[in-house]
Write a protein that holds these residues in place. Structure first.
Motif, PDB file in Angstrom:
ATOM      1  N   GLN A   1       0.836  -1.198   0.000  1.00 34.95           N
ATOM      2  CA  GLN A   1       0.000   0.000   0.000  1.00 34.95           C
ATOM      3  C   GLN A   1       0.877   1.257   0.000  1.00 34.95           C
ATOM      4  N   PRO A   2       0.340   2.406  -0.412  1.00 34.15           N
ATOM      5  CA  PRO A   2       1.144   3.640  -0.436  1.00 34.15           C
ATOM      6  C   PRO A   2       1.778   3.988   0.913  1.00 34.15           C
ATOM      7  N   VAL A   3       1.126   3.592   2.017  1.00 33.48           N
ATOM      8  CA  VAL A   3       1.704   3.846   3.342  1.00 33.48           C
ATOM      9  C   VAL A   3       2.210   2.545   3.966  1.00 33.48           C
ATOM     10  N   PHE A   4       2.401   1.509   3.137  1.00 29.19           N
ATOM     11  CA  PHE A   4       2.990   0.229   3.550  1.00 29.19           C
ATOM     12  C   PHE A   4       2.158  -0.502   4.602  1.00 29.19           C
ATOM     13  N   SER A   5       0.841  -0.281   4.611  1.00 27.44           N
ATOM     14  CA  SER A   5      -0.036  -0.935   5.576  1.00 27.44           C
ATOM     15  C   SER A   5      -1.472  -0.856   5.086  1.00 27.44           C
ATOM     16  N   PHE A   6      -2.290  -1.836   5.490  1.00 23.78           N
ATOM     17  CA  PHE A   6      -3.708  -1.881   5.128  1.00 23.78           C
ATOM     18  C   PHE A   6      -4.516  -0.763   5.754  1.00 23.78           C
TER      19      PHE A   6
ATOM     20  N   ALA B   1      -5.354   9.214  17.533  1.00 23.15           N
ATOM     21  CA  ALA B   1      -4.213   8.848  18.370  1.00 23.15           C
ATOM     22  C   ALA B   1      -3.643   7.567  17.803  1.00 23.15           C
ATOM     23  N   SER B   2      -2.351   7.561  17.505  1.00 21.34           N
ATOM     24  CA  SER B   2      -1.755   6.386  16.873  1.00 21.34           C
ATOM     25  C   SER B   2      -0.253   6.461  17.002  1.00 21.34           C
ATOM     26  N   ALA B   3       0.373   5.286  17.079  1.00 18.85           N
ATOM     27  CA  ALA B   3       1.834   5.215  17.114  1.00 18.85           C
ATOM     28  C   ALA B   3       2.407   4.820  15.768  1.00 18.85           C
ATOM     29  N   GLY B   4       1.571   4.685  14.727  1.00 18.55           N
ATOM     30  CA  GLY B   4       2.170   4.237  13.473  1.00 18.55           C
ATOM     31  C   GLY B   4       1.253   4.154  12.286  1.00 18.55           C
ATOM     32  N   ASN B   5       0.756   2.948  11.978  1.00 20.62           N
ATOM     33  CA  ASN B   5       0.129   2.695  10.691  1.00 20.62           C
ATOM     34  C   ASN B   5      -1.188   3.444  10.498  1.00 20.62           C
TER      35      ASN B   5
ATOM     36  N   ASN C   1       6.141  -1.342   8.081  1.00 25.80           N
ATOM     37  CA  ASN C   1       6.694  -0.151   8.723  1.00 25.80           C
ATOM     38  C   ASN C   1       7.546  -0.557   9.919  1.00 25.80           C
ATOM     39  N   THR C   2       8.763  -0.956   9.639  1.00 22.08           N
ATOM     40  CA  THR C   2       9.667  -1.352  10.716  1.00 22.08           C
ATOM     41  C   THR C   2      10.928  -0.512  10.664  1.00 22.08           C
ATOM     42  N   ASN C   3      11.535  -0.327  11.807  1.00 18.96           N
ATOM     43  CA  ASN C   3      12.799   0.409  11.866  1.00 18.96           C
ATOM     44  C   ASN C   3      13.942  -0.482  11.390  1.00 18.96           C
ATOM     45  N   PHE C   4      14.834   0.072  10.605  1.00 22.52           N
ATOM     46  CA  PHE C   4      15.938  -0.716  10.073  1.00 22.52           C
ATOM     47  C   PHE C   4      16.796  -1.290  11.188  1.00 22.52           C
TER      48      PHE C   4
END
Length: 504
Positions: free
Chosen positions: A45-50, A74-78, A308-311
């Motif tokens: 997906q364009p934001v790498f998540s459903f 409120a969200s920590a990510g996707n 969406n993971t940190n390298f």
């Protein structure tokens, strides 16, 4: 109920922001597990998540007045990125409240999509409380991450695509479960049109809110939630999703952190995609299903829900992969403290590959070694290895499933203290933010001494810390009362054999 959701899914407006993602074959996994395994690629997906599906569909249902007020979440990510992209597409002002510990890569990704980011609190609930305050102050329109019919319908388009892309028989679809929006949407669509297909939820063992609710017959709040797979780290299943799932989910499988890490590797090897741990949850559950049921020659579908993971987290994931595949045994073995004993030990091991060997002289005539050995998957070979060592008169403690051993002991240097002393050992999860350690230290009373400290960055929102504490005997009864007041999750490890054998 299902018919109404199917209509909403068919009418969902998601493709103005989201893509129809491919259903990719997994040839290596299919061969290994004797089934036809397919992976639904929501990582593309364009934001790498459903999450963009549900966020956009919800925004498309808003009135002009609600849009004009601006949206907030409120969200920590996707969900944050999905809402930010949706708002940008519609020209609506978006505010995202994120915990202060959110990795910078996710904060910058949301800002790059044009949303205003407000950092507040150390955890999601604190960020949500601040979002509610901003709603009261400014009249923003709240966009929930999962507990909403329009959000569920948007996520349900994943199930619609799977059935269209694979019209042939399917044994089961494996879906990651956090708040339950994705699972509810897929279950509603699939169970209405193809009730013969199993829909199976997959959760981390330490964040299994749907399983707990199904067991209790009602929604419950988990007292603690593991954050290794932060995308599905939810303490209570959503009310609206549960109203669907309680009657239409075919089961829930729970998986460990190591099993998720192994699934990250599996996805990479078949698709070259680097899934986040929550994105690999469904595949970990699929593998467990095959191992437990013994099914063969069936079609099994799992969802890679995000990438969406940190390298810098990949090193930790790679370390745990062998354990997740049950290809490495971690053992504490007692050997004689004399010249040649290591060589004799290796003779007993034979042709097996030693993956790790840690030892430092302590005292006495016995030595405790921390050793990793390559074994065959399944557990039988590990049991045979332990029996082989015990038959050679080597006492063995199996640490393969010991979290303290895997997170800390294998990385600790220095060995045991020269002189014995009273010490209490605890393992903590610290938020990865400036001042976290000072907050911990400031809560310790004067007269308490830190006798051991081990911290290692895992590229996540929370760091793992192992601490030894010396304190007056009269303060022992107050110890955990003080630790509770800090607000960090902790586990007592004083009686853990890994601690006793190598550091106590």
């Amino acid at each position: 109920m299902l018919e109404a959701y199917v209509k909403k899914i068919l009418q969902a407006r998601v493709y103005e922001a989201a893509s129809e993602t491919p259903l990719s074959a997994a040839p290596m996994l299919s061969k290994r597990f004797n089934n036809q395994i397919w992976i639904k690629r929501e990582d593309l997906q364009p934001v790498f998540s459903f999450k963009v599906r549900g966020a956009y569909n919800k925004m498309a249902s808003l009135t002009p007045e609600q849009k004009a007020a601006g949206v907030i979440a409120a969200s920590a990510g996707n969900h944050a990125q999905g809402l930010a992209l949706s708002a940008k597409k519609m020209g609506v002002k978006a505010t995202i409240v994120m915990p202060c510990i959110t990795p910078d890569i996710k904060v910058q990704a949301v800002r790059a999509l044009g949303a205003e980011v407000v950092l507040s609190g150390d955890a999601f609930n604190e960020a949500l409380d601040h979002a509610r305050t901003l709603i009261a102050q400014h009249g923003y329109t709240y966009i929930p991450p999962y507990d909403d019919p329009d959000v569920i319908a948007g996520q349900g388009t994943v199930g619609m695509e799977i059935l269209r892309q694979h019209p042939d028989p399917i044994e089961a679809i494996f879906v990651p479960v956090g708040g339950g929006g994705l699972a509810a949407g897929i279950a509603a669509y699939v169970k209405y049109l193809r009730p013969d297909i199993k829909v199976i939820g997959v959760e981390p063992a330490d964040a299994a809110c749907l399983k707990a609710a199904l067991d209790a017959g009602e929604r419950v709040v988990l007292p603690q939630v593991g954050i290794f797979a932060e995308g599905v780290a939810v303490s209570q299943i959503g009310e609206t999703p549960f109203s669907i799932l309680k009657d239409h989910i075919d089961g829930v499988i729970t998986v460990s952190a190591d099993e998720m890490c192994a699934a990250v590797k599996d996805i990479f090897e078949d698709t070259r995609a680097v899934a986040e741990t929550s994105g690999a949850v469904a595949l970990a559950g699929l593998k467990k299903y095959v191992q437990e049921t013994g099914v063969t020659d069936r079609t099994l579908v799992c969802i890679n829900s995000g990438a969406n993971t940190n390298f810098d987290r990949l090193q930790h994931i790679a370390e745990r992969t062998e354990l997740g595949e049950q290809r490495e045994a971690i053992l504490a073995v007692t050997i004689p403290e004399r010249p040649g004993s290591f060589k004799q030990f290796c003779t007993v091991i034979g042709e097996r590959m030693v993956t790790e060997f840690n030892y430092r002289y302590a005292k006495g005539d016995k030595a405790h070694i921390f050793v990793g050995v390559r074994v065959q998957p399944g557990g039988e070979d590990r049991a045979a290895l332990i029996q082989q060592l015990e038959s050679a008169d080597y006492p063995v403690e199996d640490l393969t499933d010991n979290e303290l051993a895997k997170l800390h002991i294998r990385h600790l240097g220095g060995g045991r203290a020269l002189h014995s002393f009273e010490e209490e050992a605890y393992r903590f999860e610290f938020p990865e933010r400036p001042g976290a350690l000072m907050r911990f230290l400031s809560y310790l009373p004067e007269g308490w001494n830190i006798s051991m400290f081990h911290y290692r960055n895992h590229g996540a929102a929370y760091g793992r810390v192992f601490v030894g504490l010396q304190l007056p005997r009269e303060d022992l009864s107050q110890l955990e009362e003080h630790l509770d007041s800090i607000g960090y999750r902790y586990w007592k490890e004083t009686d853990n054999p890994a601690y006793r054998l190598f550091t106590a």
